[in-house]
Write a protein that holds these residues in place. Structure first.
Motif, PDB file in Angstrom:
ATOM      1  N   LEU A 147     -79.195 -41.846  -7.750  1.00 28.26           N
ATOM      2  CA  LEU A 147     -79.519 -41.554  -9.141  1.00 28.26           C
ATOM      3  C   LEU A 147     -79.504 -40.048  -9.351  1.00 28.26           C
ATOM      4  O   LEU A 147     -80.206 -39.313  -8.657  1.00 28.26           O
ATOM      5  N   LYS A 148     -78.680 -39.628 -10.283  1.00 31.15           N
ATOM      6  CA  LYS A 148     -78.568 -38.212 -10.598  1.00 31.15           C
ATOM      7  C   LYS A 148     -79.032 -38.001 -12.043  1.00 31.15           C
ATOM      8  O   LYS A 148     -78.464 -38.575 -12.973  1.00 31.15           O
ATOM      9  N   ILE A 149     -80.074 -37.195 -12.231  1.00 31.94           N
ATOM     10  CA  ILE A 149     -80.681 -36.997 -13.550  1.00 31.94           C
ATOM     11  C   ILE A 149     -80.682 -35.509 -13.884  1.00 31.94           C
ATOM     12  O   ILE A 149     -81.062 -34.675 -13.054  1.00 31.94           O
ATOM     13  N   THR A 150     -80.291 -35.199 -15.095  1.00 33.67           N
ATOM     14  CA  THR A 150     -80.372 -33.827 -15.608  1.00 33.67           C
ATOM     15  C   THR A 150     -81.583 -33.717 -16.512  1.00 33.67           C
ATOM     16  O   THR A 150     -81.792 -34.547 -17.413  1.00 33.67           O
ATOM     17  N   ILE A 151     -82.420 -32.696 -16.278  1.00 32.93           N
ATOM     18  CA  ILE A 151     -83.637 -32.520 -17.069  1.00 32.93           C
ATOM     19  C   ILE A 151     -83.720 -31.072 -17.556  1.00 32.93           C
ATOM     20  O   ILE A 151     -83.123 -30.170 -16.957  1.00 32.93           O
ATOM     21  N   ILE A 189     -81.512 -35.385  -7.667  1.00 32.82           N
ATOM     22  CA  ILE A 189     -80.813 -36.531  -7.086  1.00 32.82           C
ATOM     23  C   ILE A 189     -81.805 -37.328  -6.244  1.00 32.82           C
ATOM     24  O   ILE A 189     -82.490 -36.785  -5.375  1.00 32.82           O
ATOM     25  N   TYR A 190     -81.853 -38.632  -6.536  1.00 31.17           N
ATOM     26  CA  TYR A 190     -82.706 -39.554  -5.799  1.00 31.17           C
ATOM     27  C   TYR A 190     -81.848 -40.547  -5.020  1.00 31.17           C
ATOM     28  O   TYR A 190     -80.768 -40.944  -5.472  1.00 31.17           O
ATOM     29  N   GLN A 200     -80.693 -53.028 -15.377  1.00 35.75           N
ATOM     30  CA  GLN A 200     -80.336 -51.629 -15.145  1.00 35.75           C
ATOM     31  C   GLN A 200     -80.267 -50.829 -16.437  1.00 35.75           C
ATOM     32  O   GLN A 200     -80.603 -49.648 -16.463  1.00 35.75           O
ATOM     33  N   LYS A 201     -79.823 -51.464 -17.523  1.00 38.21           N
ATOM     34  CA  LYS A 201     -79.761 -50.751 -18.802  1.00 38.21           C
ATOM     35  C   LYS A 201     -81.159 -50.362 -19.266  1.00 38.21           C
ATOM     36  O   LYS A 201     -81.396 -49.251 -19.748  1.00 38.21           O
ATOM     37  N   GLU A 202     -82.094 -51.277 -19.121  1.00 35.86           N
ATOM     38  CA  GLU A 202     -83.480 -50.970 -19.495  1.00 35.86           C
ATOM     39  C   GLU A 202     -84.031 -49.847 -18.631  1.00 35.86           C
ATOM     40  O   GLU A 202     -84.746 -48.960 -19.121  1.00 35.86           O
ATOM     41  N   PHE A 203     -83.682 -49.856 -17.365  1.00 33.77           N
ATOM     42  CA  PHE A 203     -84.109 -48.807 -16.442  1.00 33.77           C
ATOM     43  C   PHE A 203     -83.568 -47.444 -16.873  1.00 33.77           C
ATOM     44  O   PHE A 203     -84.310 -46.454 -16.953  1.00 33.77           O
ATOM     45  N   ILE A 216     -77.379 -38.886 -17.188  1.00 35.70           N
ATOM     46  CA  ILE A 216     -77.905 -39.722 -16.108  1.00 35.70           C
ATOM     47  C   ILE A 216     -76.733 -40.437 -15.453  1.00 35.70           C
ATOM     48  O   ILE A 216     -75.911 -41.047 -16.141  1.00 35.70           O
ATOM     49  N   VAL A 217     -76.643 -40.370 -14.127  1.00 32.35           N
ATOM     50  CA  VAL A 217     -75.572 -41.034 -13.389  1.00 32.35           C
ATOM     51  C   VAL A 217     -76.198 -41.906 -12.315  1.00 32.35           C
ATOM     52  O   VAL A 217     -76.997 -41.437 -11.503  1.00 32.35           O
ATOM     53  N   LEU A 218     -75.825 -43.201 -12.317  1.00 26.08           N
ATOM     54  CA  LEU A 218     -76.311 -44.139 -11.313  1.00 26.08           C
ATOM     55  C   LEU A 218     -75.117 -44.608 -10.496  1.00 26.08           C
ATOM     56  O   LEU A 218     -74.263 -45.351 -10.986  1.00 26.08           O
ATOM     57  N   ASN A 219     -75.030 -44.158  -9.248  1.00 25.46           N
ATOM     58  CA  ASN A 219     -73.930 -44.536  -8.356  1.00 25.46           C
ATOM     59  C   ASN A 219     -74.354 -45.732  -7.526  1.00 25.46           C
ATOM     60  O   ASN A 219     -75.404 -45.718  -6.879  1.00 25.46           O
ATOM     61  N   THR A 220     -73.527 -46.762  -7.529  1.00 23.61           N
ATOM     62  CA  THR A 220     -73.909 -48.024  -6.896  1.00 23.61           C
ATOM     63  C   THR A 220     -73.346 -48.206  -5.495  1.00 23.61           C
ATOM     64  O   THR A 220     -73.603 -49.219  -4.868  1.00 23.61           O
ATOM     65  N   GLU A 221     -72.560 -47.242  -4.975  1.00 24.39           N
ATOM     66  CA  GLU A 221     -71.934 -47.399  -3.662  1.00 24.39           C
ATOM     67  C   GLU A 221     -72.522 -46.447  -2.636  1.00 24.39           C
ATOM     68  O   GLU A 221     -71.873 -46.083  -1.682  1.00 24.39           O
ATOM     69  N   ILE A 222     -73.755 -46.029  -2.834  1.00 24.84           N
ATOM     70  CA  ILE A 222     -74.402 -45.108  -1.902  1.00 24.84           C
ATOM     71  C   ILE A 222     -75.162 -45.924  -0.866  1.00 24.84           C
ATOM     72  O   ILE A 222     -75.978 -46.774  -1.205  1.00 24.84           O
ATOM     73  N   LEU A 223     -74.900 -45.640   0.428  1.00 25.30           N
ATOM     74  CA  LEU A 223     -75.489 -46.433   1.498  1.00 25.30           C
ATOM     75  C   LEU A 223     -76.646 -45.737   2.195  1.00 25.30           C
ATOM     76  O   LEU A 223     -77.533 -46.376   2.715  1.00 25.30           O
ATOM     77  N   ASP A 224     -76.641 -44.416   2.232  1.00 29.76           N
ATOM     78  CA  ASP A 224     -77.736 -43.710   2.897  1.00 29.76           C
ATOM     79  C   ASP A 224     -77.848 -42.328   2.285  1.00 29.76           C
ATOM     80  O   ASP A 224     -77.078 -41.925   1.445  1.00 29.76           O
TER      81      ASP A 224
END
Length: 230
Positions: A147-151, A189-190, A200-203, A216-224
């Motif tokens: 999860l990548k968030i800009t604040i 980045i989390y 996920q949309k509600e999240f 906000i960017v949510l990458n779904t292929e991150i393993l570690d």
């Protein structure tokens, strides 16, 4: 009789028959490898050019080995010629790289005249790849994401999303914080493990309300935690 089938078919003096048999054998084995690659990588997607490369590569390596033979001078000449070629490409998928080495090994075997060894090696390894694909051995059973968030700079990044992440994730970890736009914004980045069956949309909507509707960017292929985008 069986041992004679696995002896080298290449002699010191090249003939048209030997050369053609090696090239066509390498092409056929390369085609077999390419078909297995398409079968096992169909869901993830693949480059059409790479499938053609898998067909050509064993034949290319085989003809190089045939031309070099036991001649040391030819070997150094070919090494000098190939050193002039530069390959510029993005880092490939580890599985694709393994298929390249697979094709290289088959080409070497065919070029040295051990065609049946190359075919046997291809059959065994391709069978293993098919079994691993059918059993979903390499599929991640976790739901790890990045999860990548800009604040904005006036928002405290340390604890501002902990309550939302606690509601929607089983675990989360802050990986990296950096400034952007000359310090006017922070990018955090989390690495997180989402709970099952969440919306996920509600999240993301709750995160948007907290970060002022910035990126906000949510990458779904991150393993570690070592696999994150820069």
């Amino acid at each position: 009789m069986l041992e004679s089938l696995f002896t080298s078919s290449v002699t010191e003096t090249l003939t048209i028959e030997t050369t053609l048999s090696v090239i066509f054998a390498a092409l056929l084995i390369g085609l077999f490898i390419s078909m297995i690659y398409i079968k096992t990588r169909g869901k993830e997607g693949y480059s059409p050019g790479f499938t053609i490369t898998l067909i050509m590569l064993p034949a290319i390596i085989a003809i190089i080995i045939l031309l070099v033979g036991n001649n040391v001078a030819r070997a150094f000449s070919l090494a000098g010629a190939f050193s002039l070629i530069r390959f510029r490409s993005a880092p490939g998928d580890p599985i694709d790289i393994s298929y390249v080495f697979f094709a290289l090994a088959v080409g070497l075997a065919c070029g040295m005249g051990y065609i049946l060894y190359g075919a046997l090696f291809a059959i065994i390894l391709c069978s293993v790849m098919v079994i691993l694909n059918l059993t979903n051995y390499s599929k991640s059973k976790t739901n790890n994401m990045q999860l990548k968030i800009t604040i904005p700079e006036d928002l405290d990044y340390q604890d501002c999303f902990n309550d939302i992440l606690g509601d929607y994730t089983q675990s989360f970890k802050l990986l990296r914080v950096k400034t952007c736009d000359f310090g006017a914004l922070f990018e955090i980045i989390y690495l997180l493990h989402l709970k099952k069956d969440i919306n996920q949309k509600e999240f993301i909507d709750k995160l948007r309300c907290r970060n002022g509707n910035l990126s906000i960017v949510l990458n779904t292929e991150i393993l570690d935690e070592k696999t994150y985008l820069v």
